[in-house]
Design an enzyme around this catalytic site. Structure first.
Site, PDB file in Angstrom:
ATOM      1  N   ASP A 112      12.324   7.133   0.293  1.00  0.00           N
ATOM      2  CA  ASP A 112      11.980   8.404  -0.347  1.00  0.00           C
ATOM      3  C   ASP A 112      12.002   9.575   0.627  1.00  0.00           C
ATOM      4  O   ASP A 112      12.043   9.391   1.849  1.00  0.00           O
ATOM      5  CB  ASP A 112      10.598   8.299  -1.029  1.00  0.00           C
ATOM      6  CG  ASP A 112       9.614   7.456  -0.223  1.00  0.00           C
ATOM      7  OD1 ASP A 112       9.774   7.362   1.006  1.00  0.00           O
ATOM      8  OD2 ASP A 112       8.680   6.893  -0.817  1.00  0.00           O
ATOM      9  N   ASN A 172      -2.927   3.818  -5.220  1.00  0.00           N
ATOM     10  CA  ASN A 172      -2.803   3.728  -6.684  1.00  0.00           C
ATOM     11  C   ASN A 172      -1.755   2.700  -7.114  1.00  0.00           C
ATOM     12  O   ASN A 172      -1.368   2.655  -8.269  1.00  0.00           O
ATOM     13  CB  ASN A 172      -2.447   5.107  -7.268  1.00  0.00           C
ATOM     14  CG  ASN A 172      -1.088   5.602  -6.781  1.00  0.00           C
ATOM     15  OD1 ASN A 172      -0.432   4.958  -5.970  1.00  0.00           O
ATOM     16  ND2 ASN A 172      -0.666   6.754  -7.277  1.00  0.00           N
ATOM     17  N   HIS A 181       1.414   2.561  -5.991  1.00  0.00           N
ATOM     18  CA  HIS A 181       2.820   3.000  -5.983  1.00  0.00           C
ATOM     19  C   HIS A 181       3.618   2.254  -4.916  1.00  0.00           C
ATOM     20  O   HIS A 181       3.073   1.830  -3.899  1.00  0.00           O
ATOM     21  CB  HIS A 181       2.959   4.531  -5.857  1.00  0.00           C
ATOM     22  CG  HIS A 181       2.676   5.115  -4.510  1.00  0.00           C
ATOM     23  ND1 HIS A 181       2.172   6.387  -4.343  1.00  0.00           N
ATOM     24  CD2 HIS A 181       2.832   4.641  -3.245  1.00  0.00           C
ATOM     25  CE1 HIS A 181       2.039   6.660  -3.060  1.00  0.00           C
ATOM     26  NE2 HIS A 181       2.436   5.614  -2.371  1.00  0.00           N
ATOM     27  N   GLU A 215       5.166   6.405  -8.880  1.00  0.00           N
ATOM     28  CA  GLU A 215       3.758   6.545  -9.208  1.00  0.00           C
ATOM     29  C   GLU A 215       3.459   5.815 -10.529  1.00  0.00           C
ATOM     30  O   GLU A 215       4.375   5.563 -11.319  1.00  0.00           O
ATOM     31  CB  GLU A 215       3.404   8.034  -9.357  1.00  0.00           C
ATOM     32  CG  GLU A 215       3.715   8.897  -8.132  1.00  0.00           C
ATOM     33  CD  GLU A 215       2.740   8.686  -6.972  1.00  0.00           C
ATOM     34  OE1 GLU A 215       2.089   7.630  -6.901  1.00  0.00           O
ATOM     35  OE2 GLU A 215       2.648   9.592  -6.118  1.00  0.00           O
TER      36      GLU A 215
HETATM   37  C1  F6R Z   1       6.683   5.669   2.143  1.00  0.00           C
HETATM   38  C2  F6R Z   1       6.421   5.150   0.817  1.00  0.00           C
HETATM   39  C3  F6R Z   1       5.050   4.955   0.292  1.00  0.00           C
HETATM   40  C4  F6R Z   1       4.075   4.363   1.309  1.00  0.00           C
HETATM   41  C5  F6R Z   1       2.672   4.256   0.715  1.00  0.00           C
HETATM   42  C6  F6R Z   1       1.667   3.732   1.721  1.00  0.00           C
HETATM   43  O1  F6R Z   1       8.065   5.751   2.392  1.00  0.00           O
HETATM   44  O2  F6R Z   1       7.344   4.905   0.112  1.00  0.00           O
HETATM   45  O3  F6R Z   1       5.095   4.111  -0.838  1.00  0.00           O
HETATM   46  O4  F6R Z   1       4.535   3.107   1.714  1.00  0.00           O
HETATM   47  O5  F6R Z   1       2.252   5.502   0.272  1.00  0.00           O
HETATM   48  O6  F6R Z   1       1.522   4.650   2.743  1.00  0.00           O
HETATM   49  P1  F6R Z   1       0.757   4.275   4.092  1.00  0.00           P
HETATM   50  O7  F6R Z   1       1.542   3.192   4.726  1.00  0.00           O
HETATM   51  O8  F6R Z   1       0.781   5.536   4.905  1.00  0.00           O
HETATM   52  O9  F6R Z   1      -0.609   3.837   3.705  1.00  0.00           O
END
Ligand code: F6R
Length: 241
Positions: free
Chosen positions: A67, A136, A138, A143
């Site tokens: 992303d 959440n 995702h 989301e």
């Molecule tokens: C990042 C991504 C997100 C993260 C998720 C967890 O490229 O796609 O899904 O993996 O938000 O983030 P952290 O690892 O910072 O807790």
């Protein structure tokens, strides 16, 4: 779903980096799907260490990141491109020609998303997709919603994502409210999936992902339907299992 509980994030980073390094050594031109955020950072450090010791070369791999924030250029310190350059690519021999990112600056989002999906297909699909999980549930920036997505798309970030990630933005910088993300279909088409979840803030999401029903309200739960997924958790994120 294989769930592996380890003592701490360091142990997880050793195990996950080993899987990735072995894949690269077995198939030097493999296709890797990478994530940003805190979860994979230690793993990237272990890969850099292995590269520095001459144990692996990344020069022939092709990469696709999950992303990117809308509105941020590659040079912007908050962009995920910049993150990957700082935390992995720029510290190894990755060939930047083979690095693929959704462009948060694209004027034509539909074309941008279709081209990304085509590029993954043309590369022969993703061999290993590395994931983190949001509080959440995702994955990528898929989301919680009414249905599972297929290909890449533009998403309005959930408030919990904004709350979790705005810490990385300076006081005078506004975190983008939109991002482009690979879809659930893109993630599920990967040959192998590895997800890292550590810390108490992930305990609820880990529980829903592993033990809950498969529902787009917890996007990570879809991984229960993948044939080769390994979830690495630590004691804190495993607390509710
Ligand atoms: C990042 C991504 C997100 C993260 C998720 C967890 O490229 O796609 O899904 O993996 O938000 O983030 P952290 O690892 O910072 O807790």
């Amino acid at each position: 779903m294989k769930v592996i509980k380890m003592e701490n994030p360091f142990e997880i980073s050793k195990a996950v980096s080993q899987v990735i390094i072995s894949k690269i050594n077995e198939k030097p031109d493999c296709v890797l799907g990478f994530a940003t955020g805190a979860s994979p950072v230690e793993t990237y450090k272990r890969i850099i260490e292995a590269y520095e010791k001459g144990e692996v070369s990344l020069k022939n791999i092709t990469t696709f990141n999950l992303d990117e924030y809308c509105g941020l250029s590659h040079e912007n310190k908050n962009s995920y491109y910049y993150f990957m350059k700082e935390n992995l690519f720029g510290k190894t021999d990755v060939d930047f020609e083979k690095v693929n990112f959704l462009s948060g600056l694209s004027g034509n989002i539909e074309d941008e998303c279709l081209a990304y999906q085509k590029a993954i297909e043309n590369a022969g699909g993703i061999d290993i997709q590395l994931l983190g999980v949001g509080t959440n549930g995702h994955i990528g920036f898929n989301e919680p919603s009414e249905s599972f997505s297929d290909g890449p798309f533009r998403v309005k970030l959930a408030q919990s994502t904004i709350d979790a990630n705005s810490q990385y933005f300076g006081e005078d910088e506004e975190m983008p409210r939109y991002a482009l993300t690979m879809g659930i279909g893109d993630i599920m088409r990967a040959e192998k999936i590895i997800l890292i979840a550590t810390g108490a803030s992930k305990a609820k999401a880990v529980y829903s992902m592993v033990k809950g029903e498969v529902t787009p309200l917890c996007p990570a739960s879809v991984l229960q339907n993948h044939k080769d997924v390994t979830i690495y958790i630590d004691n804190e994120s495993a607390a509710l299992l």
